[in-house]
Scaffold this motif. Sequence first.
Motif, mmCIF file in Angstrom:
data_model
loop_
_atom_site.group_PDB
_atom_site.id
_atom_site.type_symbol
_atom_site.label_atom_id
_atom_site.label_comp_id
_atom_site.label_asym_id
_atom_site.label_seq_id
_atom_site.Cartn_x
_atom_site.Cartn_y
_atom_site.Cartn_z
ATOM 1 N N SER A 1 0.817 -1.218 0.000
ATOM 2 C CA SER A 1 0.000 0.000 0.000
ATOM 3 C C SER A 1 0.852 1.271 0.000
ATOM 4 C CB SER A 1 -0.947 0.020 1.204
ATOM 5 O OG SER A 1 -0.222 0.011 2.419
ATOM 6 N N ILE A 2 2.150 1.151 0.302
ATOM 7 C CA ILE A 2 3.037 2.314 0.148
ATOM 8 C C ILE A 2 2.998 2.784 -1.298
ATOM 9 C CG2 ILE A 2 5.496 2.965 0.046
ATOM 10 C CD1 ILE A 2 5.897 1.543 2.687
ATOM 11 N N ILE A 3 2.902 1.831 -2.229
ATOM 12 C CA ILE A 3 2.811 2.173 -3.647
ATOM 13 C C ILE A 3 1.397 2.587 -4.021
ATOM 14 C CG2 ILE A 3 3.019 1.250 -5.992
ATOM 15 C CD1 ILE A 3 5.248 -0.619 -4.810
ATOM 16 N N SER A 4 0.417 1.828 -3.561
ATOM 17 C CA SER A 4 -0.962 2.071 -4.011
ATOM 18 C C SER A 4 -1.615 3.276 -3.351
ATOM 19 C CB SER A 4 -1.821 0.824 -3.745
ATOM 20 O OG SER A 4 -1.937 0.577 -2.348
ATOM 21 N N GLU A 5 -1.207 3.593 -2.112
ATOM 22 C CA GLU A 5 -1.913 4.638 -1.364
ATOM 23 C C GLU A 5 -1.059 5.846 -0.988
ATOM 24 O OE1 GLU A 5 -5.080 4.314 -1.136
ATOM 25 O OE2 GLU A 5 -5.111 2.242 -1.860
ATOM 26 N N GLU A 6 0.266 5.730 -1.065
ATOM 27 C CA GLU A 6 1.122 6.775 -0.511
ATOM 28 C C GLU A 6 2.035 7.427 -1.543
ATOM 29 O OE1 GLU A 6 2.965 5.565 3.236
ATOM 30 O OE2 GLU A 6 1.502 3.928 3.399
ATOM 31 N N CYS A 7 1.760 7.206 -2.807
ATOM 32 C CA CYS A 7 2.576 7.799 -3.867
ATOM 33 C C CYS A 7 1.693 8.659 -4.770
ATOM 34 C CB CYS A 7 3.273 6.713 -4.678
ATOM 35 S SG CYS A 7 4.550 5.810 -3.783
ATOM 36 N N PRO A 8 1.364 9.882 -4.357
ATOM 37 C CA PRO A 8 0.425 10.709 -5.123
ATOM 38 C C PRO A 8 0.914 11.075 -6.517
ATOM 39 C CG PRO A 8 1.477 11.993 -3.370
ATOM 40 C CD PRO A 8 1.821 10.559 -3.120
ATOM 41 N N ALA A 9 2.220 11.012 -6.754
ATOM 42 C CA ALA A 9 2.741 11.364 -8.078
ATOM 43 C C ALA A 9 2.471 10.280 -9.113
ATOM 44 C CB ALA A 9 4.246 11.636 -7.989
ATOM 45 N N LEU A 10 2.058 9.095 -8.669
ATOM 46 C CA LEU A 10 1.817 7.987 -9.582
ATOM 47 C C LEU A 10 0.338 7.896 -9.944
ATOM 48 C CD1 LEU A 10 3.995 5.159 -7.954
ATOM 49 C CD2 LEU A 10 4.684 6.946 -9.558
ATOM 50 N N SER A 11 0.065 7.621 -11.204
ATOM 51 C CA SER A 11 -1.302 7.404 -11.651
ATOM 52 C C SER A 11 -1.744 5.993 -11.273
ATOM 53 C CB SER A 11 -1.403 7.574 -13.166
ATOM 54 O OG SER A 11 -0.700 6.527 -13.824
ATOM 55 N N ASP A 12 -3.039 5.722 -11.386
ATOM 56 C CA ASP A 12 -3.530 4.370 -11.136
ATOM 57 C C ASP A 12 -2.866 3.369 -12.079
ATOM 58 O OD1 ASP A 12 -5.147 5.070 -9.043
ATOM 59 O OD2 ASP A 12 -7.022 5.023 -10.171
ATOM 60 N N ALA A 13 -2.658 3.781 -13.317
ATOM 61 C CA ALA A 13 -2.004 2.896 -14.286
ATOM 62 C C ALA A 13 -0.560 2.608 -13.876
ATOM 63 C CB ALA A 13 -2.043 3.516 -15.677
ATOM 64 N N ASP A 14 0.145 3.626 -13.378
ATOM 65 C CA ASP A 14 1.507 3.435 -12.886
ATOM 66 C C ASP A 14 1.524 2.419 -11.744
ATOM 67 O OD1 ASP A 14 2.545 5.364 -14.625
ATOM 68 O OD2 ASP A 14 2.354 6.978 -13.144
ATOM 69 N N LYS A 15 0.616 2.611 -10.791
ATOM 70 C CA LYS A 15 0.573 1.740 -9.611
ATOM 71 C C LYS A 15 0.289 0.296 -9.998
ATOM 72 C CE LYS A 15 -0.996 5.593 -6.742
ATOM 73 N NZ LYS A 15 -2.139 6.197 -6.000
#
Length: 329
Positions: A297-311
């Motif tokens: 969830s560090i990637i899915s919830e805590e990285c605002p610079a990433l789009s859903d597609a990136d995640k």
Amino acid sequence: MRRREFMALAAGAALAQQPKRYRVIDVHVHVFNSKIQGTNGIPKYYPDSTVEYTIEMMDRGGIDKAFLISYNAEDVSSEMRGRGQNPVELTEVANKQYQFNSWKAHKDRFWWFPDHIYPLREGYLETLEQDLRKGASGIKMLPIFHGLLPDHKSWIPVYEMCRKHKKPIILDLSWWYFGRYPIFNESRDRQNMAAAFKTFADYAKLITPLFQQFKGVPWSLAHCGTAKVKEDYRYIFDTIASNPNVSCDVAAVMEFSPAFIQELVKAVGSKKVMYGTDTPYWFKGPDSYRTGSRRWSIISEECPALSDADKQAILAGNAERFARNEVPA
């Protein structure tokens, strides 16, 4: 039950019940026959890491599938001896047959990446070809553990075989072990060359020709290149970004944080990063995939610079493509 314990259990249950927005794949998992430790003179070395416990963690943590990287005790004897362990005593624990059987029984949950490749061992190529024909999705390599550099001529048949069979390569560069593990199977000149490496930039000059020679083969740098110090990432990121067929996983990286993930993606692109943990080494408890320091969830919830597609690419899409032997798009 004390209030704090009750709240922790309730929070864990709530997390487990939340609908999952993303597919998640852990691209760096090991399983060991740890339940036999402490019997028949076998020392306790690994934490609980049986396939049953691993699948329980995956189920509780929302992990759809994983790369199961297998190795025998003899394959990591340099590490074991460095930690004061006798690899002979652990041959039934870190055991290829156990790991192969684990994959075979749970093919719906694992891709198999054997790491039993020692090019100075008689019959190693035949064994590798057998593993690929049995269904291995690719290979994992630990050259330094065998006293060799990744570009030693004895490895070339391995890379050729992966190209022939259309299989990807996970490469552990072990830069963080340079100076600790002797490169005993190299010539004196090459030992001196490696000893003179000052930064990862020096190492990159050695390995980049390999990526170019085998540009049709997807390569993944385990542990995001095995940085010794933060300054190494500058050169590691450049190596990944400048070679179209090279990606990485983030298992056991020095700093697994939103800042690091976003910096990595900015430097190399979201199509070249894969989520991984190196479990069981980095986990403390069966709910670590949801609540631990290596939680996805560090990637899915805590990285605002990433789009859903990136995640989604980082959490599963890139791994699925890598297992299909496809280079980053």
